[in-house]
Design an enzyme around this catalytic site. Structure first.
Site: not given
Ligand SMILES: [Fe+2]
Length: 239
Positions: A107, A146, A156, A159, A161
Site C-alpha cells: 500500500y 501481502y 491476506r 482483495h 476495499h
Molecule cells: Fe487490505
C-alpha cells in the site's frame, strides 16, 4: 421520538456477517464492543442528508491506471457490477470508492512496512458514481497478496476495499472484494470471520469473459447488495 434503528453493521449478528470478536483474528479481542449496544435514533438530518461526491467525481477517477505519468505494473483488470437494494432495486447516483495495494502487495501508506516495492505509477485509490441502473466500473491492476503478522506466515488473499453509500448518508457498507480461487482463503481469519459459506461467496467476484477487452484487460464482475438476507457481508477492517 421516531423508530430506533441500529446501524446494519451491528443489528445483524448472524453468521452472514463477520464475528466482531473472532479469536483467530487477534486484534478483534481488544476492539470489539464489550458493553450492550445502544440504538441511536436517526433523525431527519441523518435520513435526508446529502451524499458526498456528486459534482466532484470525474470520469478519470475510475481509472487507477492513468493517474500518473506512466502505467502501473501488474495485470490490468476491469472490475464492474451493480449496487442493489435488498429488493433488487438499483442504487443509482451513489458514490463507490475503492482502495487497494499494488501488484506487489504494497500500500502507498506510511504504516505499510512490507518490503515490496512501491509503484510510482500507482496510488491505489478510485471512485465513481453508479449510473441509472446502479452500475459501476473501474479499471485497475490486480492487487497482490501481502503478509500481515496476525499469526505465523499469515498472508491476506488478494482483495480490494470498497465503500458504498445507500440512499442516505447513514446507509454505508464498507467491505472487501476477493478474487475467485484464491489459495489463501483457507487460512485468512478476516475472510473466515464470516462463518456462513454462502455469505463468504458473496464477497468473491466472478470472472466475466463477456466484459473483458480483448488484447487489453480481463474483467471481473461483483454485484453488491447493501442490506437484507442476501446482503454482501461487511468487512470494515483496514488490513
Ligand atoms: Fe487490505
Amino acid at each position: 421520538m421516531g423508530e430506533l434503528i441500529l446501524p446494519p453493521a451491528y443489528a445483524d449478528a448472524s453468521a452472514s456477517q463477520p464475528a466482531l470478536d473472532f479469536p483467530d483474528y487477534r486484534s478483534t479481542a481488544l476492539r470489539h464492543p464489550s458493553q450492550p449496544l445502544i440504538a441511536a435514533p436517526q433523525t431527519l438530518t441523518e435520513l435526508t442528508g446529502p451524499l458526498l461526491g456528486e459534482g466532484r467525481v470525474r470520469p478519470e477517477d475510475a481509472d487507477l491506471t492513468t493517474q500518473h505519468a506512466g502505467e502501473p505494473l501488474g495485470e490490468r483488470i476491469i472490475v464492474h457490477g451493480r449496487v442493489l437494494e435488498e429488493d433488487g432495486r438499483p442504487v443509482r447516483d451513489t458514490l463507490v470508492e475503492l482502495w487497494q495495494c499494488n501488484s506487489g502487495g504494497r500500500y502507498r501508506h506510511d504504516a505499510d512496512r512490507h518490503p515490496a516495492p512501491l509503484d510510482p505509477n500507482f496510488t491505489g485509490l478510485g471512485r465513481c458514481l453508479t449510473d441509472a441502473d446502479g452500475r459501476y466500473r473501474f479499471v485497475t491492476i490486480k492487487p497482490g497478496a501481502y503478509p500481515w503478522g496476525n499469526h505465523a506466515n499469515a498472508w491476506r488473499p488478494a482483495h480490494i476495499h470498497f465503500s458504498l453509500f445507500g440512499r442516505a448518508f447513514t446507509q454505508r457498507l464498507v467491505t472487501q472484494m476477493y478474487f475467485p480461487g484464491d489459495p489463501l482463503f483457507g487460512q485468512d481469519p478476516i475472510f473466515n470471520s464470516v462463518r456462513d459459506p454462502a455469505a463468504r461467496e458473496r464477497m468473491i467476484c466472478g470472472f466475466d469473459l463477456g466484459a473483458t477487452e480483448p488484447e487489453w484487460a480481463l474483467a471481473y464482475r461483483w454485484d453488491i447488495v447493501l442490506r437484507g438476507p442476501a446482503a454482501t457481508p461487511r468487512d470494515e477492517d483496514d488490513t
